[in-house]
Design an enzyme around this catalytic site. Sequence first.
Site, short mmCIF file in Angstrom:
data_model
loop_
_atom_site.label_atom_id
_atom_site.label_comp_id
_atom_site.label_asym_id
_atom_site.label_seq_id
_atom_site.Cartn_x
_atom_site.Cartn_y
_atom_site.Cartn_z
N ASP A 162 -10.31 -37.97 -43.46
CA ASP A 162 -9.80 -38.06 -44.83
C ASP A 162 -8.47 -37.32 -44.91
O ASP A 162 -8.27 -36.44 -45.74
CB ASP A 162 -10.82 -37.46 -45.80
CG ASP A 162 -10.52 -37.81 -47.25
OD1 ASP A 162 -9.86 -38.83 -47.51
OD2 ASP A 162 -10.95 -37.06 -48.16
N ASP A 195 -11.05 -29.40 -45.03
CA ASP A 195 -12.04 -30.35 -45.53
C ASP A 195 -12.29 -31.52 -44.58
O ASP A 195 -11.78 -32.63 -44.76
CB ASP A 195 -11.62 -30.89 -46.90
CG ASP A 195 -12.78 -31.62 -47.59
OD1 ASP A 195 -13.89 -31.64 -47.02
OD2 ASP A 195 -12.57 -32.17 -48.68
#
Length: 327
Positions: free
Chosen positions: A199, A216
Amino acid sequence: MADFSFQDLTPEVILDAIEGVGLYPASGLLALNSYENRVYQFLDDDGKRYVVKFYRPARWSNEQIQEEHDYLSELAELDIPVVQPLRFAGESLLEYQGYRFTVFPSVGGRALEADNLDQLDELGRQLGRIHKVGAAKPFTHRPALVTPEAIDEIVSELLSCNLLPHSLYTSFDTILNFIAERLKATNWQAFPSIRLHGDCHVGNLLVRDEGLTLVDLDDSRQGPAVQDMWMMLSGDRMQQELQLATLVEAYEEFTTFNPAELRLIEPLRSFRIINYMAWLAKRWQDPAFQHNFSWFAEERYWEQQILALKEQLAALDEPPLRLQPNF
């Protein structure tokens, strides 16, 4: 517990969980921007800032979460700038009252500027280092990014969504299935599948005084290397090819990039578009989604998506981006 259920995750439960691992917040809990999980920043009585993440129940298995943590540890051991979870008595995946959680050191910074070639050069180097590690061995428990099963699940989720207006069902069904068939016809197996960030967009890239930090990896999966590059490209075709050349030149200081993967950019973009819609549909029972994505229930949104998918179908027939001649 339903997989959207966070109603029992009260401030008292959060504080008890944190204190249970020997940290004692001296500040309030600052909710960070996360819809999939629940994430809070706090200042501990030792003067350090931390981030605690409570995982959405039933999304990932314990083994899948642990693979993300172990991948982060592999990267951090090589001084690759990622934020790895803290371990307490050797464990990074913790549990309290049925909620699984992890504590990270808090890292500040500003978002990467996608049109800044110097920052893209730095990102290319770090992605090269990450992908070299990611290619060394596969995930055992985490799934591949794009599979026929995932595509079928997305189509089923969207066509059964009770927010899809009846008057638009046939049009949406038609264009969605056109996109799905094109994705299934893409020869994904022709390209190496490596462990990815998954991502990699500007919100997950922090520019700090000491350099770039990638954060993340909650969506880390197996997939083609170009997945971690294409979201950095913006502007017209010439600008995108310059950005791409900058990324790849720096990337190849550490590992090889296969330019044939450029033909996967539009299929990957198509998958991300429909996967995002399916994610909203699947999570709609979570009150946070109804509050923050209220437009998903509006007829105008679905009309716009039909047009966007038609444009994306046309984009799948466009020639792929090219690397500059020196590549």
